[in-house]
Structure formats: C-alpha cells, structure tokens
Write an enzyme that holds these catalytic residues in place. Sequence first.
Site, PDB file in Angstrom:
ATOM      1  N   ARG A  39       0.233  -1.245  -0.189  1.00 55.73           N
ATOM      2  CA  ARG A  39      -0.285  -0.288   0.129  1.00 55.73           C
ATOM      3  C   ARG A  39       0.644   1.437   0.397  1.00 55.73           C
ATOM      4  O   ARG A  39       0.597   1.803  -0.366  1.00 55.73           O
ATOM      5  CB  ARG A  39      -0.934   0.103   1.467  1.00 55.73           C
ATOM      6  CG  ARG A  39      -2.213  -1.174   0.702  1.00 55.73           C
ATOM      7  CD  ARG A  39      -3.146  -1.128   1.936  1.00 55.73           C
ATOM      8  NE  ARG A  39      -3.884  -1.978   1.654  1.00 55.73           N
ATOM      9  CZ  ARG A  39      -4.355  -2.883   2.997  1.00 55.73           C
ATOM     10  NH1 ARG A  39      -4.735  -2.211   4.028  1.00 55.73           N
ATOM     11  NH2 ARG A  39      -5.923  -3.257   2.215  1.00 55.73           N
ATOM     12  N   TYR A  88      -6.277  -1.021  -7.296  1.00 60.42           N
ATOM     13  CA  TYR A  88      -5.611  -2.215  -6.008  1.00 60.42           C
ATOM     14  C   TYR A  88      -5.039  -2.123  -4.995  1.00 60.42           C
ATOM     15  O   TYR A  88      -4.829  -1.113  -4.555  1.00 60.42           O
ATOM     16  CB  TYR A  88      -4.917  -3.188  -7.404  1.00 60.42           C
ATOM     17  CG  TYR A  88      -3.422  -2.322  -7.576  1.00 60.42           C
ATOM     18  CD1 TYR A  88      -2.621  -0.916  -7.356  1.00 60.42           C
ATOM     19  CD2 TYR A  88      -3.607  -2.944  -8.844  1.00 60.42           C
ATOM     20  CE1 TYR A  88      -1.665  -0.662  -7.547  1.00 60.42           C
ATOM     21  CE2 TYR A  88      -1.517  -2.601  -8.980  1.00 60.42           C
ATOM     22  CZ  TYR A  88      -1.217  -1.349  -8.505  1.00 60.42           C
ATOM     23  OH  TYR A  88      -0.016  -0.725  -9.318  1.00 60.42           O
ATOM     24  N   GLU A  89      -4.770  -3.244  -4.275  1.00 59.04           N
ATOM     25  CA  GLU A  89      -4.053  -2.819  -2.706  1.00 59.04           C
ATOM     26  C   GLU A  89      -5.014  -2.353  -1.348  1.00 59.04           C
ATOM     27  O   GLU A  89      -4.604  -1.503  -0.522  1.00 59.04           O
ATOM     28  CB  GLU A  89      -2.743  -2.353  -3.018  1.00 59.04           C
ATOM     29  CG  GLU A  89      -2.017  -2.981  -3.886  1.00 59.04           C
ATOM     30  CD  GLU A  89      -1.701  -4.609  -3.654  1.00 59.04           C
ATOM     31  OE1 GLU A  89      -2.022  -4.893  -2.636  1.00 59.04           O
ATOM     32  OE2 GLU A  89      -1.023  -5.355  -4.171  1.00 59.04           O
ATOM     33  N   GLY A  90      -6.665  -2.618  -1.624  1.00 60.88           N
ATOM     34  CA  GLY A  90      -7.680  -1.682  -1.148  1.00 60.88           C
ATOM     35  C   GLY A  90      -8.162  -0.707  -1.876  1.00 60.88           C
ATOM     36  O   GLY A  90      -7.184   0.127  -2.178  1.00 60.88           O
TER      37      GLY A  90
END
Length: 596
Positions: free
Chosen positions: A296, A440-442
């Site tokens: 992140r 992406y990545e949350g």
Amino acid sequence: MPTYRAPVEDVSFLLNDVFQIDRYNNLPGFSDASADVRSAIIDEAAKFSEQVLQPLNHSGDLEGCTRHDDGRVSTPKGFKDAFKQLADGGWLGLSAPAEFGGQGLPVSLSQTVNEFMMSANMAFSMYPGLTQGAMAALLVHGSPEQKKTFVPKMVAGQWAGTMNLTEPQCGTDLGLMRTKAVKQADGTYKITGTKIFISGGEQDLTENIVHLVLARIEGAPAGIKGVSLFVVPKKTINADGSLGAPNGVSCGSIEEKMGIHGNSTCVLNFDNAVGTLVGEENKGMAAMFVMMNEARLGVGVQGLSQSEVAYQNAAAYARDRLQGRALTGPQAKDKPADPIIVHPDVRRTLMSIRAFNEAARALVVWTSLKSDLAHRSDDQKERQAADDHMGLLTPVIKAMLTDQGFANAVSAQQMFGGHGYIVETGVEQFVRDARIAMIYEGANGIQALDLVGRKLGRDGGRAITAFFNEVTAFAKENGANEAMKPYLAPLTASVQHLQQATMWLMQNAMAKPDNAGAASTDYLHLFGLVTLGYMWARMAKVAQDKLAESGEQPYLKAKLVTGKFFMERMLPETSLRLSRIQAGADTMMELPGEAF
C-alpha cells in the site's frame, strides 16, 4: 516521446536538510548510508531509471506480455535484461538484512529509489516491488527455514515474489475465499484453488516465483478468522536448494487491462500445489498484512510517480507549445505566438501538480523514516510512536496519493490538448497506468473506511493525538517568525478543520455508523491535505534558513513560492471537506436502492 529526469535535488534536500537523516546514525544501517553513499546511490538509481527503464516504458506498454500455449509468459522485449541489471546492481536488497545478502540500508533511502523506478516504468517496477513485499512478510512471519530458503534468492533477484489474495467471488471480503489447504503427513499442505489479478504471477525474468497464498485449511473457522498464509513456490525446491519439478501452479490466462501492460497480471490455478505454512494456522491475515502494508505504501508512491513524470512532460510541452498571446501582451515577439506557459490557467495546472508532488514526496520520506524507526530503534516508546504513525498514515498515503496522482496525470494530459489523446506523445499512458493504483491493494474507499473505522479510535486515539500535538507544536515554535506566517496561518486553520471533523465523527458516528461511511473519503482527503500542508511548512522553514545562510539559490526560492501556492490555493480545500463531513449521511442514504 516522453522523457523523465529523476528529482535528485529534491530527494537530497529532503534527506539531508528537511529530515536530517544523519541524526539517525545510531540506528542499524544508517551509519552505512553516509552522505557520500546516499549521493552515489541516488545518482546511480537516477541513471538506471532514466537510461534503462524509461526507454522500455512506451515499448513495453505497446507490446505487453504474451501467454504461450504451455502456460509460460513472456515479458516485453528488454525487460529480462533490465531485470538482470537490477538484480546485479543489488537494488532488490538495498534495505534487506545483510545476513540474507542485502545491504541493510534505510527504507527511507530505498523508497526514493523506488519512486525513480516507478516514474520511469511503473509496470516493470511492480516485479521487484512485489518481491520486496514478499520478502518483508517472510522476514517478519516466516520460519528460520523459510527465511533461509527463500529470502537470499529473492534478494539476489534469482527468484521473484507475488501475493495471492483475490478470487473470482471475493475481493475485499477475503472471508469468502474458497482456496483450500489440506495438511499432509510431512507437515506441508496441498493448495487447491484459483486466484485472479496476480501481478507478476508468471514471467520469464526469474528462474522461480515465490507465491504467498491465502487459503483455508480444512475444518478452519468460517470467515476471515479461518484464513492462513502459505508460501508456495512455482517450482519445488530440493533438499540441497536446487530447483525441482513444477509445483502444480499454472497461469490460466493473462488479464487484458487498461494499463500497466508490461506487467503480467495473471489468473493462477493451484492444483494440489505443495506449500508450507507461514506463521500460525488461521492467522494468515496478520502475516499478509505485512506485505499488504508494504504494497500500500508502494502503491501510494506509484500515484506520486505517475504525477511526477506526467508533470515533467506537461511542463516541457508548455514551455515549447506556441498558442495565442499572453494577456499582458506578446512575450515571444520574434515568434508567431507565445508558449502556453505564459497563460495563468496553464500555470495554475502545473503549479497544482508540482505543489502536490513535492509535498507528497516529503510525506513518503517522512513515513519511510518512521518505518525505519519502527523496525530498527531499540527504544520501545520510539518504536511504538513510529508504528502508530505508520498505521495512521498508510491509508492516507495509499488513497490520497493515488487519487490525486491520477487526477494530476489527467490534468497534465490536458496540457497537450488533442496531442494528449494520441499514443505517440506517451502522456495518455501515464493516465492509464495511474488509474489502477486507485483500485488495487484495497480500493480507496476501503482505505477511507479503514482510517475512520479502525485507525482513528485505535488505542484511544493515541496516533491522531500525537499527530495533532506534533503539528501544533511546530506551529507554536515558529509562530513568532514573520516569514513563516504565510505557511503557518493556513496550516493552523486546516488543522482546526481536521480537529472539528474528528470531533464531529466522535459525536455522530457511533450512534449512526452511516455518518462515518458518508464522511470517510472527505475525512481522508482532509487529513491528507493537512499532512501535505505540514510537509510544506517544514520544507519552507528549512528553505528559509538555508537562504539566510547561503544567499541566492534558485531551487530554494522556487521551493518557497511553490509552498506558498499550496497554502493559498490548495490547502483551503479543507474547509470544503469539513462542510461535506458535517452534512452527514441523511440525504446520501434517503433514496431506496431501486431509485438508482
């Protein structure tokens, strides 16, 4: 064609002057990163990014990755040689422990290197980026045997790493995953299932790929509490460390994507693949969160990186493109028109991007230093404070830097007019590549909910209280400095807006959770603006001090003007965000679902 120059002077200013990295020489690895060593590393990273990676960005985007009938994947022309140069140069292990072949240097140094590489070629940089994230997870949660087996090979660039979370039926809600793990008599597990959107899931850059895979052990509790993490190599590993047979992992397809074409985003099928447990059974998310948090922060840097390279190309175009005359009269009298850089609205656009980039870079360096403190300090209180900072700022960096990074890439594209829509100029690639970072990545909405729902109230609000105390102390300490008033007055007002928003959430979110959900994105951006404002105030103070010492320096004068622009034109947005937060959720939630 687009160009890129690594912001070496800006990085040096941050490391040497603003954050004074030499103050941390008592920490492991910092004394090895002397000013001369830092300068050499930054210069070499700039050269590698500019001369090796950047020329492959456009061609890699056009060529993309190819999946062959036997499941093999070929990366774009030039990527394999570039990865070998990356590995041979020791870039993968810059901050990795020396005992595993790394150089053990500060993360705050390696993050600046990562920004250069991401700006030069975002798709390529994902291969080493995910490898570094997988190493981090194994170093924290892996067994001694796993560390010994996998980490040195990853540091050396012989093996790469991936993270495997998402499945066709579940994204953010990982409790819905179906990939299963069956324990064997020898203590290993057989992993079966399908994972999607796996960046670098299959490639021809390394001889092996180390997959970190979330799966559910047979009989495990339902939901997220029953998820475990496994390390599943693409090829099995013999007792002597040599590679054995394929391990039941295959690439079913490559996703056709909007951008980052040079990265192979795969559907991976696990068919009784042999894996070993990382950490404890049913505690997989704790281990995976190490990699996710690394990723992140890296994705936040991706947002900055695309904003930076888009800005550089837009500014160059604006200096050259002739169009119209200045409102105050012709400036280039020997030419048929003036360059568009003379127009106030063009400058507004470019200054907005630049002011964001320079503050965002400072925020990344500041937070990277906190990561170093959290992992390397022997002072428990200092480690705790640094870890609090990381937890609080990670969702802000991931979401705000990617939201604004994409918006800035679009604004830079606008500078080109119709030429910005044409592939030949290359600027449209920055827009396409930047867009994925918001997802992406949350996804960024999830980051905002994480900030408001989990991070603010954690440990009685200890992290946010420490942040408020630090910023207000800085403002008070420098309040009598007349030259600092253009920076401190707006910062103080914005901090008050953030405090009001925090108090409003405390008073209105518990009884009515929708108020928290409705406010979350605006709160995250309000918080982000305040952090950038604080970075500008700190940079302005240092720039003023250095100018007083050494006299005229164009770089420092430009720094002060850019910071003043941020304070006058961008930081006042905190008032708008506060108004939105205080509006609550009633109107937002009033219409029935079928009305949409």
